[in-house]
Design a protein around this motif. Sequence first.
Motif, mmCIF file in Angstrom:
data_model
loop_
_atom_site.group_PDB
_atom_site.id
_atom_site.type_symbol
_atom_site.label_atom_id
_atom_site.label_comp_id
_atom_site.label_asym_id
_atom_site.label_seq_id
_atom_site.Cartn_x
_atom_site.Cartn_y
_atom_site.Cartn_z
ATOM 1 N N HIS A 1 5.610 38.468 -36.880
ATOM 2 C CA HIS A 1 5.846 37.402 -35.925
ATOM 3 C C HIS A 1 6.206 36.151 -36.700
ATOM 4 O O HIS A 1 5.321 35.448 -37.174
ATOM 5 N N GLY A 2 7.477 35.909 -36.894
ATOM 6 C CA GLY A 2 7.889 34.750 -37.673
ATOM 7 C C GLY A 2 7.305 34.794 -39.068
ATOM 8 O O GLY A 2 6.817 33.802 -39.582
ATOM 9 N N GLY A 3 7.334 35.979 -39.641
ATOM 10 C CA GLY A 3 6.871 36.102 -41.011
ATOM 11 C C GLY A 3 5.385 36.317 -41.137
ATOM 12 O O GLY A 3 4.865 36.557 -42.216
ATOM 13 N N PRO B 1 0.575 33.401 7.670
ATOM 14 C CA PRO B 1 -0.404 34.372 8.126
ATOM 15 C C PRO B 1 -1.677 34.233 7.296
ATOM 16 O O PRO B 1 -1.614 34.068 6.082
ATOM 17 N N GLY B 2 -2.822 34.263 7.949
ATOM 18 C CA GLY B 2 -4.073 34.111 7.217
ATOM 19 C C GLY B 2 -4.323 32.690 6.786
ATOM 20 O O GLY B 2 -5.231 32.411 6.014
ATOM 21 N N ARG C 1 -6.091 38.657 1.328
ATOM 22 C CA ARG C 1 -4.792 38.764 1.974
ATOM 23 C C ARG C 1 -3.897 37.573 1.633
ATOM 24 O O ARG C 1 -2.689 37.701 1.527
ATOM 25 N N THR C 2 -4.495 36.405 1.471
ATOM 26 C CA THR C 2 -3.690 35.202 1.231
ATOM 27 C C THR C 2 -3.579 34.873 -0.250
ATOM 28 O O THR C 2 -3.056 33.831 -0.611
ATOM 29 N N LEU D 1 9.992 30.853 -32.343
ATOM 30 C CA LEU D 1 9.024 30.287 -33.286
ATOM 31 C C LEU D 1 9.721 29.353 -34.269
ATOM 32 O O LEU D 1 9.211 28.270 -34.594
ATOM 33 N N LEU E 1 11.658 30.695 -42.565
ATOM 34 C CA LEU E 1 11.089 31.869 -41.895
ATOM 35 C C LEU E 1 11.997 33.078 -42.115
ATOM 36 O O LEU E 1 13.211 32.982 -41.935
ATOM 37 N N PRO E 2 11.417 34.200 -42.507
ATOM 38 C CA PRO E 2 12.251 35.396 -42.656
ATOM 39 C C PRO E 2 12.842 35.791 -41.310
ATOM 40 O O PRO E 2 12.161 35.700 -40.286
ATOM 41 N N GLY F 1 4.675 30.720 3.042
ATOM 42 C CA GLY F 1 4.642 31.856 2.133
ATOM 43 C C GLY F 1 3.431 31.758 1.226
ATOM 44 O O GLY F 1 2.692 30.777 1.267
ATOM 45 N N PRO F 2 3.216 32.778 0.383
ATOM 46 C CA PRO F 2 2.055 32.765 -0.501
ATOM 47 C C PRO F 2 2.057 31.519 -1.378
ATOM 48 O O PRO F 2 3.081 31.173 -1.957
ATOM 49 N N THR G 1 11.138 35.404 -32.990
ATOM 50 C CA THR G 1 11.333 34.692 -34.255
ATOM 51 C C THR G 1 12.181 33.447 -34.015
ATOM 52 O O THR G 1 11.882 32.368 -34.539
ATOM 53 N N THR H 1 10.068 31.059 0.763
ATOM 54 C CA THR H 1 9.962 32.519 0.807
ATOM 55 C C THR H 1 10.471 32.978 2.179
ATOM 56 O O THR H 1 10.837 32.156 3.023
ATOM 57 N N ARG I 1 -0.714 28.590 -3.686
ATOM 58 C CA ARG I 1 -2.031 28.204 -4.171
ATOM 59 C C ARG I 1 -2.690 27.308 -3.122
ATOM 60 O O ARG I 1 -2.017 26.509 -2.461
ATOM 61 N N LEU J 1 8.807 33.894 4.586
ATOM 62 C CA LEU J 1 7.968 33.336 5.645
ATOM 63 C C LEU J 1 8.287 31.870 5.922
ATOM 64 O O LEU J 1 7.953 31.349 6.977
ATOM 65 N N ASP J 2 8.886 31.194 4.954
ATOM 66 C CA ASP J 2 9.222 29.780 5.143
ATOM 67 C C ASP J 2 10.617 29.611 5.745
ATOM 68 O O ASP J 2 10.986 28.518 6.131
#
Lengths: 778, 325
Positions: free
Chosen positions: B28-30, A457-458, B127-128, A143, A83-84, B215-216, A140, A714, B218, A716-717
């Motif tokens: 990008h990589g050549g 919250p929420g 909000r959450t 990659l 790779l160059p 906390g926030p 690079t 966080t 998933r 909150l925790d």
Amino acid sequence: MSSPTDISSPTDLPSAAPEESQDAEPFGLGSTALRTDALPKALGIYPYAADLWAEGLLWGAVLRSPHPHARIVAIDTTPALALPGVHAVVTAADLPPGPEGTPDGAPSGPIVADRPILACGVVRHHGEPVAAVAADHPDTARLAAASILVEYELLEAVTDPEQSFNVPPLHPEGNLFRHLPLRTGDPEAVGEIVVEGLYQVGRQDPAPLGSEAGLAVPRPDGGVELHLSSTDPHGDRDRTAACLGLEPDRVRLVVTGVPGATSDREDLSFQVTLALLALRTGRPVKMTLTREESFHAHTSRHPALLRYRHHADAEGKLVKVEAQILLDGGAYADVSSEALAAAAAFSVGPYVCANVFVDAWAVRTNNPPAGRMRGEGALQTCFAYESQLDQLAVQLGIDPLEIRRRNAMATGDPMPTGQAVTCPAPVAALLDALTDSPLPALPLDDPEADWLLPGGPGGAGDPAAVRRGIGYAVGMVHMLGAEGEDEVSTATVRVSGNHATVICAAVDVGQGFATLARQIVQSVLGVSEVYIAPVDSDQSVAGPSARGRHTWVSGGAVERAALMVRHQLLQPIAANFGMSVELLSIADGKITSYDGVLGMPVAEALEGKELWATAQCRPHPTEPLDESGQGDAFVSIAFCAMRAVVDVDIELGAVRVVDVTVAQDVGRALNPRQIEDRIEAAVAQGVGLALLEDLRTDGGRILNASLTGYRLPTALDTPDVRIAALLEERDVVATFGAKAVSAVPAVVAPAAVAAAVRAATGLPVGRLPILPEDAIVG
Amino acid sequence: MVPPSGGPGWGSPGRRPRVRQFDEQVEHGGIQVNRTIMLPASLDEAVEALAVTPGAVPVAGATDLMEAVNAGRLRPAALIGLGRITELRGWRYEDGGTAVLGAGLTHARMDRPDFAALIPALADAARTAGPPQVRNVGTLGGNIATAAPAGDTLPVLAVLEATATLARAGGTREVPISHLLTGLDPLRPGELLTWVRVPLLHAPQVFLKATSRSGPARATASVALVLDPARRAVRCAVGAVAPVPLRPLEAETWVAGCIDWDARGEEGAALIDPAAAAAFGEYVAGACIPDGALDGGPEGPGAVALRLRRTVSVLARRALGRALK
């Protein structure tokens, strides 16, 4: 104003701040001095390793093993070299050969040299470095690293530490890092009440805010200069030089700003690879790890499996403790044997028990390697022995604080290792401080408006399903290296004009050593302007920033050097005044005699001279634990008691830690604000381990190597942290009588949170982190 | 992102230079890679840009998209930045009791009191949805287009029976959000999600989400529930447990019959028997996590499914309780 007796006693320094200057900046020991790096960090001008730049630099990237255990059949680097923009590709074959003249990956390690810099022949964990590339652009380089063809022959991954005993060696050094039997007292002793438990601790990652970064610059003499966030500059220099086959003086390590470290940071393989790429290309090479790589590249906390049996009499006094402790050290030894010593020696906790029978093992698996993290070894056992004490309290029908009081260790009591606790052990006083501390109020009046329910919250919290629990825990952790490790630090103090400079290779990783060093010099020399020189490996050895050792060893060295400078400064003046040195004091840049009649500014006394002094501090030696786990292995021990209050939504299993109240044995509060900061940080880390943090693996593969998947607490925790007491019972042998403060709250917090969840739910919480399914009732 | 170079990148010679555009050739990589970023200033320009650049990906808050690009999972030929189209960033009323929400409405905006008074469940979901940094830029349209299983606004849109307006060069069409998400009627090439039409109900609506920390985070499961007193109906959608939000229609019909609709508005009236509310929870959970998922042993996938079923059951029961309070 200080009296002559103050000066003669080096462990009891005068508080040099004159009473009239109330508005002045906090000054000297015992004051709430602001951290030296607080402002630059808040303003974003603090220079981290990732900000480094050099003219004509190349970018490094590492290819890591996608498999937890495999034989490397062949590595084809030609696609990367084609790779160059790619300037160098290195593998284990490019490292100096081993004793037999064949490549061995230049194995290294803090205790046992078993971890190759680049995998040689075999990969033993997911993410193990296999090859590295230097190219003119970071993309690079990445990659190119990805284009290297590695042919693997998959081997079965051993991921269950219990299986490690029964499988063929995963490494020429074997699968057992250490077996530590600890036996003391009468094996036949039996108590009226017996409780048993099996406890599990997950894999906590240090997850430092800044990922690993560094810059290597080749030197004209064939050596290399490394700019790194090292926490142990001399150790890293020596190991790097050894891996590269260079003399130590050909490697210079310059410590840059450390973006968060709780002990170790960069893995050795990172810096040796960086240095190798710089030497190979003859150009500066910079490497910054992505967040995902960072999780693969540094060591985590030892996952543990602990089996306990406690015998107690009808009064709740401990009769016998039996335990089996198994630490999963991962693929390489690192500091597993050290962690194991702490786990075994503190397996009973801050309690007195005459009959202790423990077997502790640290074993090799194909899991990610474990290493040093606040309270390694001590944390895992604290969760187990405190859970056992709670079980005993339930069996006996007594208060959890009461059972702890009945067994509490005091100064002079023996540990299971046979070592007497000679330092202050104010365990009972810590428990009393907790008892007297008020509990947070229940939000009864207007729950939904004011009450942050579990789930946040929420969230889906329902006050009707929330139960409050209160839990207590006490724990202990040693300070300084153990088992005969030579603990030493050297510092130089220089005074010229109206300011002083401290030159000491103790790295401030966030523990606040630079602030402390400034406070020490302020107290001894009375100058307010104190600079802390940047750290590099050309300075004298100060050792690693771990186990809370710098306050003691480096703080001690700074104090001694400052006292020597003080003596040099005052002696001619004392002679001139016709009085002894002890009758003079320094404050506010002025030297004053005991009666206040004679005086002169420090600058005038110096007459344009510079005064220098260098001193060392070496605490008393320790000895290794023998074949039955006996020996004076530890220099000193810090204690902490904690009360956690949690709210648990017992239908969804959501847990919120409402409040953590801490009573801690600090010896002497050298900077109360900094102590509070350290306690809050350690509690946050402990709460994280208790409820959230777990680097999960499946068949040895890390599943959640990102900050989305790896859940850090966080704001909150993180609970409100209240300090019930900082007990100042001075440790006479320690520098200033102070004890390390950062590790012990992290050791105790998980146990306290687990106890509180147990109290709220009535469930036997046996593993950390406590997941929602572990806290659902019914 | 590409810095505005000011050089040859400003507009391309072959096209009318209407849309502000940056072109960049990077090695990008050549491999020579063309990167094009278009910044249309209006909806018409955006639709036109999409029509002439096949394979272009529209991007608004970029909270999901750029993470994929940075991680190398996605290498779009061109990006169409929607940030300058101010008309998509707001919302308005429309005759017939409908709110028309711009696809560029941020989560932070949806959390504001005026919006929360209008569509409270959507405001709760917004909000959450994440930390403030994400909510400040992450958009409603992005949430729909990404269609992540745990997308917080999706169960709310499903339960409100919202529709999406898809614009293409020369016209628009309306598609129910659920059809869009399930792939029944997907986004076609050249189409841009522009508006979301939400019927206003003026009745209680609830969004609840179970996570693994305060906390926030998933959602492990989420439930959106609305009452429709005019039709004496309950609508419920469960998010994060399947690739798309699920509507347990039979449970909805059943529970609507258990509610004492006439007692609504009376002080202290019990609108539903607590046992019926609990049974509704079980019904919803059973419908969303079928029995087949429970196989696989006490520690295997079966145990995970059983826990999830329990969580959904609690959420659905609580959501109904809050809606009827």
